[in-house]
Every structure is written in structure tokens, then in C-alpha cells.
Write a protein that holds these residues in place. Structure first.
Motif, PDB file in Angstrom:
ATOM      1  N   ALA A  77       0.866  -1.237   0.105  1.00 60.46           N
ATOM      2  CA  ALA A  77      -0.179  -0.143   0.036  1.00 60.46           C
ATOM      3  C   ALA A  77       0.879   1.307  -0.039  1.00 60.46           C
ATOM      4  N   GLY A  78       2.127   1.099   0.119  1.00 62.31           N
ATOM      5  CA  GLY A  78       3.116   2.188   0.058  1.00 62.31           C
ATOM      6  C   GLY A  78       3.378   2.879   1.604  1.00 62.31           C
ATOM      7  N   TYR A  79       2.700   2.403   2.495  1.00 60.11           N
ATOM      8  CA  TYR A  79       2.944   2.589   3.896  1.00 60.11           C
ATOM      9  C   TYR A  79       4.195   2.224   4.546  1.00 60.11           C
ATOM     10  N   GLU A  80       4.913   3.112   5.092  1.00 62.52           N
ATOM     11  CA  GLU A  80       6.368   2.916   5.727  1.00 62.52           C
ATOM     12  C   GLU A  80       6.219   2.497   6.961  1.00 62.52           C
ATOM     13  N   GLY A  81       6.348   1.215   7.348  1.00 68.09           N
ATOM     14  CA  GLY A  81       6.539   0.775   8.772  1.00 68.09           C
ATOM     15  C   GLY A  81       5.536  -0.262   9.157  1.00 68.09           C
ATOM     16  N   MET A  82       5.575  -1.362   9.747  1.00 67.67           N
ATOM     17  CA  MET A  82       4.743  -2.439  10.168  1.00 67.67           C
ATOM     18  C   MET A  82       3.540  -1.794  10.892  1.00 67.67           C
ATOM     19  N   ARG A  83       3.722  -1.058  11.871  1.00 65.51           N
ATOM     20  CA  ARG A  83       2.665  -0.337  12.627  1.00 65.51           C
ATOM     21  C   ARG A  83       1.596   0.440  11.900  1.00 65.51           C
ATOM     22  N   SER A  84       2.142   1.115  10.744  1.00 71.19           N
ATOM     23  CA  SER A  84       1.177   1.892  10.043  1.00 71.19           C
ATOM     24  C   SER A  84       0.343   0.908   8.940  1.00 71.19           C
ATOM     25  N   GLY A  85       1.111  -0.179   8.561  1.00 73.70           N
ATOM     26  CA  GLY A  85       0.119  -1.193   8.060  1.00 73.70           C
ATOM     27  C   GLY A  85      -0.831  -1.814   8.689  1.00 73.70           C
ATOM     28  N   SER A  86      -0.532  -2.209  10.070  1.00 76.19           N
ATOM     29  CA  SER A  86      -1.378  -2.748  10.979  1.00 76.19           C
ATOM     30  C   SER A  86      -2.624  -1.628  11.390  1.00 76.19           C
ATOM     31  N   LEU A  87      -2.206  -0.452  11.383  1.00 79.92           N
ATOM     32  CA  LEU A  87      -3.172   0.455  11.773  1.00 79.92           C
ATOM     33  C   LEU A  87      -4.227   0.670  10.575  1.00 79.92           C
ATOM     34  N   HIS A  88      -3.785   0.742   9.299  1.00 77.25           N
ATOM     35  CA  HIS A  88      -4.800   0.963   8.371  1.00 77.25           C
ATOM     36  C   HIS A  88      -5.613  -0.253   7.739  1.00 77.25           C
ATOM     37  N   TYR A  89      -4.919  -1.418   7.875  1.00 71.20           N
ATOM     38  CA  TYR A  89      -5.802  -2.697   7.700  1.00 71.20           C
ATOM     39  C   TYR A  89      -6.694  -3.118   8.720  1.00 71.20           C
ATOM     40  N   GLY A  90      -6.070  -2.629  10.139  1.00 68.32           N
ATOM     41  CA  GLY A  90      -7.138  -2.842  11.108  1.00 68.32           C
ATOM     42  C   GLY A  90      -8.311  -2.116  11.123  1.00 68.32           C
ATOM     43  N   LYS A  91      -8.312  -0.813  10.589  1.00 65.59           N
ATOM     44  CA  LYS A  91      -9.381   0.011  10.479  1.00 65.59           C
ATOM     45  C   LYS A  91     -10.227  -0.537   9.230  1.00 65.59           C
ATOM     46  N   LEU A  92      -9.714  -1.185   8.371  1.00 69.13           N
ATOM     47  CA  LEU A  92     -10.544  -1.900   7.198  1.00 69.13           C
ATOM     48  C   LEU A  92     -11.312  -3.040   7.831  1.00 69.13           C
ATOM     49  N   ALA A  93     -10.592  -3.696   8.674  1.00 69.92           N
ATOM     50  CA  ALA A  93     -11.098  -4.924   9.226  1.00 69.92           C
ATOM     51  C   ALA A  93     -12.227  -4.616  10.206  1.00 69.92           C
ATOM     52  N   ARG A  94     -12.296  -3.540  11.107  1.00 67.63           N
ATOM     53  CA  ARG A  94     -13.204  -3.099  11.963  1.00 67.63           C
ATOM     54  C   ARG A  94     -14.265  -2.581  11.256  1.00 67.63           C
ATOM     55  N   LYS A  95     -13.946  -1.633  10.029  1.00 64.87           N
ATOM     56  CA  LYS A  95     -15.489  -1.409   9.470  1.00 64.87           C
ATOM     57  C   LYS A  95     -16.171  -2.684   9.059  1.00 64.87           C
ATOM     58  N   LEU A  96     -15.466  -3.480   8.503  1.00 64.36           N
ATOM     59  CA  LEU A  96     -16.101  -4.953   7.926  1.00 64.36           C
ATOM     60  C   LEU A  96     -16.706  -5.549   9.036  1.00 64.36           C
ATOM     61  N   SER A  97     -16.281  -5.636  10.226  1.00 64.79           N
ATOM     62  CA  SER A  97     -16.801  -6.500  11.207  1.00 64.79           C
ATOM     63  C   SER A  97     -17.891  -5.950  11.605  1.00 64.79           C
ATOM     64  N   GLU A  98     -18.075  -4.485  11.891  1.00 63.20           N
ATOM     65  CA  GLU A  98     -19.061  -3.699  12.149  1.00 63.20           C
ATOM     66  C   GLU A  98     -20.086  -3.827  11.187  1.00 63.20           C
ATOM     67  N   ALA A  99     -19.911  -3.800   9.972  1.00 60.88           N
ATOM     68  CA  ALA A  99     -20.773  -3.945   8.789  1.00 60.88           C
ATOM     69  C   ALA A  99     -21.605  -5.495   8.788  1.00 60.88           C
ATOM     70  N   MET A 100     -20.724  -6.239   9.330  1.00 62.88           N
ATOM     71  CA  MET A 100     -21.209  -7.828   9.438  1.00 62.88           C
ATOM     72  C   MET A 100     -21.900  -8.174  10.658  1.00 62.88           C
ATOM     73  N   GLY A 101     -21.643  -7.070  11.672  1.00 69.32           N
ATOM     74  CA  GLY A 101     -22.343  -7.413  12.768  1.00 69.32           C
ATOM     75  C   GLY A 101     -21.611  -8.475  13.712  1.00 69.32           C
TER      76      GLY A 101
END
Length: 239
Positions: free
Chosen positions: A53-77
Motif C-alpha cells: 500500500a506504500g505505507y512505511e512501517g509495520m505499525r502503519s500497515g497494521s493500523l490501516h488494515y485494522g481500520k478496514l477490518a473494523r469497518k468490515l466487522s461492524e458492517a457484518m455485525g
């Protein structure tokens, strides 16, 4: 994932949730999701996902992929079991990549949902694009620049580096190499920049790997990373 649900039920639930959050998925999150799907065995480390994704650093990747996962889990209930990313993939600490990192293996139901929605067949990778080769400059001209530097306390730098003990305080990875004095190479960064009136104190300084340091200066999500540092490092104080 709920073992009582049928595989087709999961596919339908993923499809419904993906369509619901589609407008809120960032470009970087799309790159990680589609890159994850295309990976061998659909397995990637967080560090590799961040690089895609062009993010520099593992923490940044975890942060943004985690945000996507949170949106997905909330939409799935549904509630993820453990890490937020577990909504997207199963953690495989035993499945190491070439750099020794554990990997996340995308659920086949999510992959099937992406296929049925047509999302994974409509995206072209950057490597497929035709990018012309620039001619460059054969004899670069000499340019004289004038810069202003601010006085710093060498003891602050030494304390921050010793406290980090060779581990980047942003991504949590080991220093990428050793310097000529045989010490782990990390760089000291001031959260509130000295040019903006920040202090040269241990409560405003962190030890970073070069990638995280550049991202905190030039990255698209540098402010979010700074907030993450404030939240995770007790000695830091806002200025």
C-alpha cells in the motif's frame, strides 16, 4: 469465524458488508486487500501488506488494515476474535515469509466474495502500467544551499537510543542494520518538530528506524502515527 455458519452464508455476509463499506475504503486499504488476495496461498505479513500500500512501517500497515477490518466487522455485525485483522484473515505465526515474519491467511469465504463482486478482476497492479524511462541528468550542476539548525542536547539523543535498545519505537522492528560503531542504527525524531517550537527533551523524542522516521515527516498518515506514539509511549508529552 463462527463454525456454525455455512460457508455460503459467510460469502453472502462478506459481500453484503463489502458493498456497505465500499465508499469508505481508502485507496491504501484497497491495495492491501487486493494484494492479500493475489498473494501465494493468500498469505502475507503485516509488513508486506504495508509495503504493497506504500505505507512505511509495520505499525502503519497494521493500523490501516485494522481500520478496514473494523469497518468490515461492524458492517457484518460480528466481533473479531482477538486482533481486528482476524475479521479478514487467520493468523499463522507458523507460516513464516522469507524475512521470518508470521503471516495472515485470508479466509476463502472473503476471497470468494471479492471474486463474486468482481472487485479482484478489475484492479490493475502498478507493475502492469507502462511507465516511460526518464532521461535523467548526465552532469548535475552544483547547487549551494543554506540551512538553519537548532542546538540539541547530545545526552537526550543518547538516552532515547539507549532506552529503545535497538528497537524502533514506531513499528516495533529491530534496527535495519548496525552503524560503523557496531550499534543498532536508529534515528531520533522529535514529535513536535524543533522548527515548530518543540523541545529537545526525552518527553518529545523517540527512536525510529529510517522508514518510520521518513513516514513521520512525509507520510500521508503521519498525524495518525504521531497519535499512536503518544498513546503507546508513556514518557511522551504533547507540546
Amino acid at each position: 469465524m463462527d463454525k456454525e455458519m455455512d460457508s455460503r452464508d459467510w460469502v453472502a455476509l462478506y459481500k453484503q458488508a463489502l458493498l456497505k463499506i465500499e465508499a469508505g475504503i481508502s485507496e491504501g486499504q484497497r491495495k492491501m486487500l487486493f494484494g492479500h488476495y493475489r498473494a501465494p496461498d493468500m498469505a502475507l505479513s503485516v509488513k508486506r501488506l504495508a509495503e504493497i500500500a506504500g505505507y512505511e512501517g509495520m505499525r502503519s500497515g497494521s493500523l490501516h488494515y485494522g481500520k478496514l477490518a473494523r469497518k468490515l466487522s461492524e458492517a457484518m455485525g460480528v466481533q473479531p476474535t482477538g486482533d481486528q485483522i482476524s475479521t479478514i484473515a487467520a493468523w499463522r505465526g507458523d507460516l513464516k515469509d522469507e524475512r521470518g515474519h508470521g503471516q495472515w491467511m485470508m479466509y476463502t469465504e472473503l476471497a470468494q466474495a471479492l471474486e463474486e463482486l468482481g472487485w479482484v478482476t478489475s484492479v490493475e497492479s502498478v507493475s502492469d502500467q507502462d511507465i516511460p524511462v526518464p532521461p535523467g541528468v548526465q552532469k548535475p550542476k552544483e547547487v549551494v544551499l543554506q540551512t538553519t539548525q537548532r542546538e540539541r542536547d547530545p545526552l537526550v539523543r543518547e538516552w532515547v537510543l539507549r532506552t529503545a535498545n535497538g528497537i524502533c519505537e514506531c513499528c516495533g522492528e529491530d534496527a535495519p542494520f548496525e552503524s560503523i560503531d557496531d550499534l543498532p542504527y536508529l534515528e531520533v525524531h522529535h514529535i513536535c518538530h524543533l522548527a515548530n517550537g518543540g523541545s529537545d527533551t526525552v518527553s518529545n523524542a523517540v527512536a525510529l528506524c529510517p522508514n518510520c522516521h521518513r513516514e513521520l515527516h512525509h507520510g500521508k498518515f503521519k498525524e495518525e502515527l504521531a497519535e499512536d506514539l503518544y498513546a503507546s509511549i508513556a514518557r511522551l508529552k504533547r507540546e
